[in-house]
Design an enzyme around this catalytic site. Structure first.
Site, mmCIF file in Angstrom:
data_model
loop_
_atom_site.group_PDB
_atom_site.id
_atom_site.type_symbol
_atom_site.label_atom_id
_atom_site.label_comp_id
_atom_site.label_asym_id
_atom_site.label_seq_id
_atom_site.Cartn_x
_atom_site.Cartn_y
_atom_site.Cartn_z
ATOM 1 N N GLY A 157 0.846 -1.405 -0.014
ATOM 2 C CA GLY A 157 -0.141 0.160 0.137
ATOM 3 C C GLY A 157 0.692 1.402 0.044
ATOM 4 O O GLY A 157 0.209 2.267 0.268
ATOM 5 N N TRP A 199 2.203 2.929 -2.485
ATOM 6 C CA TRP A 199 1.594 3.843 -3.809
ATOM 7 C C TRP A 199 0.084 4.448 -3.207
ATOM 8 O O TRP A 199 -0.158 5.712 -3.637
ATOM 9 C CB TRP A 199 1.610 3.066 -5.041
ATOM 10 C CG TRP A 199 2.953 3.104 -5.663
ATOM 11 C CD1 TRP A 199 4.216 3.122 -5.037
ATOM 12 C CD2 TRP A 199 3.339 2.978 -7.080
ATOM 13 N NE1 TRP A 199 5.162 2.966 -5.970
ATOM 14 C CE2 TRP A 199 4.854 2.995 -7.357
ATOM 15 C CE3 TRP A 199 2.642 3.039 -8.171
ATOM 16 C CZ2 TRP A 199 5.253 2.950 -8.516
ATOM 17 C CZ3 TRP A 199 3.047 2.882 -9.398
ATOM 18 C CH2 TRP A 199 4.582 3.015 -9.523
ATOM 19 N N ASP A 212 -5.745 -5.704 -5.109
ATOM 20 C CA ASP A 212 -4.573 -6.591 -4.914
ATOM 21 C C ASP A 212 -5.292 -7.955 -4.465
ATOM 22 O O ASP A 212 -6.266 -7.704 -3.905
ATOM 23 C CB ASP A 212 -3.587 -6.134 -4.234
ATOM 24 C CG ASP A 212 -2.338 -6.822 -4.259
ATOM 25 O OD1 ASP A 212 -1.505 -6.103 -4.862
ATOM 26 O OD2 ASP A 212 -1.971 -7.951 -3.977
ATOM 27 N N ASP A 259 -8.445 -10.694 -7.796
ATOM 28 C CA ASP A 259 -7.790 -10.952 -9.021
ATOM 29 C C ASP A 259 -8.082 -10.010 -9.982
ATOM 30 O O ASP A 259 -9.120 -9.928 -10.483
ATOM 31 C CB ASP A 259 -7.785 -12.489 -9.668
ATOM 32 C CG ASP A 259 -6.849 -12.720 -10.707
ATOM 33 O OD1 ASP A 259 -6.469 -11.701 -11.613
ATOM 34 O OD2 ASP A 259 -6.438 -14.049 -10.809
ATOM 35 N N ASP A 269 2.420 -0.907 -9.818
ATOM 36 C CA ASP A 269 3.666 -1.262 -9.377
ATOM 37 C C ASP A 269 3.605 -2.940 -9.043
ATOM 38 O O ASP A 269 4.436 -3.341 -8.293
ATOM 39 C CB ASP A 269 4.052 -0.593 -8.105
ATOM 40 C CG ASP A 269 5.358 -0.564 -7.756
ATOM 41 O OD1 ASP A 269 6.435 -0.749 -8.708
ATOM 42 O OD2 ASP A 269 5.842 -0.746 -6.832
ATOM 43 N N LYS A 272 5.143 -0.984 -13.941
ATOM 44 C CA LYS A 272 6.240 -1.457 -13.865
ATOM 45 C C LYS A 272 6.644 -2.755 -14.848
ATOM 46 O O LYS A 272 5.877 -3.449 -14.866
ATOM 47 C CB LYS A 272 6.584 -2.020 -12.469
ATOM 48 C CG LYS A 272 7.975 -2.757 -12.112
ATOM 49 C CD LYS A 272 8.170 -2.741 -10.776
ATOM 50 C CE LYS A 272 7.564 -3.748 -9.876
ATOM 51 N NZ LYS A 272 7.741 -3.613 -8.536
#
Length: 197
Positions: A52, A54, A72, A91, A113, A153
């Site tokens: 957490g 970000w 998440d 998911d 990320d 990312k």
């Protein structure tokens, strides 16, 4: 030679002092300082958000009129909370989760990320990273408002060029960027899409 992942480095210590769950927050901060991806009081989607950092940065910087939607498989750290936070556990490829996220949008920015569960086999890890990037780009292209910004990312050696080409078709500009807060030995970098067409 020791592995720098074992001892807390400058960024990890700084994150701890400033109340962030992980050092990754400084990557987003640096990306935002350079590319101005976040706007006050905007609505931002954080993909693969746990623990957490970000999400915390977004909550602190978007202002009271902002909203953060985080998703998440794992829960966020207990310290991560805010009145303008919507957290969905599940998911990101799941149809039901997609519909729930869509109902919270459209978004001014989508950030991701997420890292795959790494095996230590660079080929496997890069392939898994690419799947996450594809998923994040789908969200970016489907759920961003026109003019919205995108960050994801990717592990280097992944198909960066093809992804950048894909982003250039959907955004005014697209770039690769490796923040200083990335570990020296890390082969991660970030793809940035500015201003969705």
């Amino acid at each position: 030679m020791g592995n720098s992942y074992e001892k807390p480095d400058f960024w990890s210590q700084k994150a701890f002092k400033e109340g962030y769950p992980a050092r990754s927050v400084y990557k987003l901060q640096e990306i935002d300082e350079k590319f101005k991806i976040l706007k006050k009081n905007s609505c931002v989607l954080d993909l693969g958000a746990a623990p957490g950092s970000w999400t915390t940065f977004l909550l602190r910087n978007l202002g009271e009129g902002g909203k953060v939607v985080s998703c998440d498989l794992n829960p966020l750290s207990k310290s991560v909370k805010g009145e303008n936070l919507v957290f969905l556990q599940g998911d990101l490829n799941d149809e039901e989760i997609r519909e729930k996220i869509k109902a919270e949008g459209p978004f001014d920015a989508v950030v991701c990320d997420a890292a795959p569960l790494t095996t230590g086999n660079r080929t496997v890890d890069t392939a898994r990273s690419q799947q996450l990037v594809e998923m994040a780009i789908w969200y970016g292209c489907t759920m961003l408002k026109p003019g919205g910004n995108f960050v994801v990312k990717i592990f280097q050696n992944g198909d960066q060029r093809a992804f950048l080409d894909q982003l250039r078709k959907n955004f005014t500009s697209a770039k690769g960027f490796k923040p200083e807060a990335c570990r020296q030995e890390s082969f991660e970098t970030y793809l940035i899409g500015i201003c969705r067409k």
